[in-house]
Design a protein around this motif. Structure first.
Motif, short mmCIF file in Angstrom:
data_model
loop_
_atom_site.label_atom_id
_atom_site.label_comp_id
_atom_site.label_asym_id
_atom_site.label_seq_id
_atom_site.Cartn_x
_atom_site.Cartn_y
_atom_site.Cartn_z
N LEU A 1 0.84 -1.19 0.00
CA LEU A 1 0.00 0.00 0.00
C LEU A 1 0.88 1.24 0.00
O LEU A 1 1.68 1.45 0.92
N LYS A 2 0.74 2.05 -1.04
CA LYS A 2 1.56 3.26 -1.18
C LYS A 2 0.74 4.35 -1.85
O LYS A 2 -0.30 4.08 -2.47
N GLY A 3 1.23 5.58 -1.77
CA GLY A 3 0.55 6.69 -2.42
C GLY A 3 1.51 7.54 -3.21
O GLY A 3 2.73 7.45 -3.03
N GLY A 4 0.96 8.37 -4.10
CA GLY A 4 1.77 9.33 -4.83
C GLY A 4 2.44 8.75 -6.07
O GLY A 4 2.13 7.66 -6.52
N ASP A 5 3.39 9.52 -6.60
CA ASP A 5 4.11 9.13 -7.82
C ASP A 5 5.24 8.18 -7.45
O ASP A 5 6.18 8.56 -6.75
N LEU A 6 5.15 6.96 -7.95
CA LEU A 6 6.12 5.93 -7.59
C LEU A 6 7.10 5.63 -8.74
O LEU A 6 7.82 4.64 -8.69
N THR A 7 7.13 6.49 -9.73
CA THR A 7 7.95 6.25 -10.92
C THR A 7 9.41 5.98 -10.56
O THR A 7 10.01 4.99 -10.99
N GLU A 8 9.98 6.85 -9.75
CA GLU A 8 11.39 6.72 -9.38
C GLU A 8 11.62 5.47 -8.53
O GLU A 8 12.56 4.71 -8.75
N GLU A 9 10.72 5.26 -7.58
CA GLU A 9 10.88 4.15 -6.64
C GLU A 9 10.78 2.79 -7.32
O GLU A 9 11.42 1.83 -6.90
N LEU A 10 9.97 2.73 -8.39
CA LEU A 10 9.73 1.44 -9.05
C LEU A 10 10.53 1.28 -10.33
O LEU A 10 10.34 0.31 -11.07
N LYS A 11 11.46 2.19 -10.60
CA LYS A 11 12.17 2.15 -11.89
C LYS A 11 12.98 0.88 -12.10
O LYS A 11 13.19 0.46 -13.23
#
Length: 207
Positions: A166-176
């Motif tokens: 469970l997470k919120g916001g823009d995860l682009t960097e975290e999931l790259k």
């Protein structure tokens, strides 16, 4: 509580009673040991219970499956999921003893037979699980490093075994570094504005 019954209309009388008890239990314990922020405790059902159950909307758990909740805090998402799936085994862990004390007290009060709670680091957990759930305890790369060797090889659910986060916001960097990760938006399921940027991230993990 109305929101819970609206989104999960097939609850048994026992499950309804267990969900209803959460309000008094957490208000009582939070006055002694602060496990939920003061501003959130009065919105327990939306910000904690329903949020936890977002995982169930993405992947319902089968009987006899096993779920590890890492950094459970006061018992989220593990306790609401354990109420919803009484035939699934849940192992709730946290490194902070006072939080596990609250979790165990709530589990005992609800008479949940499918929950084990323990003060332990994720890296020290032995065994393998169908899914590992958590609510934003750290960034995904670090989280994966804690749990990557704790997933059962044989998948039996619609989603492959792995992490449901469970997470919120823009995860682009975290999931790259995780191109196979899938983000499921909870605002497509729940109407409350709280869920506008909230997501369940699924990441398949193979040992």
């Amino acid at each position: 509580m109305d929101e819970i019954e609206q989104h999960f209309p097939n609850l048994s009388d026992l499950q309804k009673a267990q969900f209803q008890k959460l309000d008094d239990l957490y208000h009582d314990w939070n006055a002694k040991i602060n496990v939920i922020s003061r501003k959130d405790i009065d919105e327990l059902y939306t910000k904690h219970v329903l949020h936890s159950l977002g995982i169930a909307k993405i992947q319902p758990f089968l009987p006899a499956s096993s779920i590890l909740d890492v950094g459970t805090g006061g018992g989220f998402p593990g306790i609401p999921l354990a109420i919803l799936f009484p035939e699934t085994q849940f192992y709730l862990i946290d490194v902070i003893a006072k939080k596990i004390k609250v979790v165990q007290a709530v589990v005992d009060a609800l008479e949940l037979k499918n929950v084990k709670a323990q003060q332990i680091r994720a890296e020290a957990v032995t065994g393998a699980f169908d899914f590992i759930v958590s609510r934003a305890v750290t960034n995904m790369p670090d989280f994966v490093s804690w749990v990557k060797n704790k997933i059962k090889k044989q998948s039996k659910h619609e989603l492959k075994n792995g992490i449901l986060y469970l997470k919120g916001g823009d995860l682009t960097e975290e999931l790259k570094d995780f191109p196979t990760a899938t983000e499921f938006m909870l605002n497509a399921i729940f109407e409350d504005p709280f869920f506008e940027t909230k997501k369940v991230v699924h990441l398949e993990l193979n040992n």
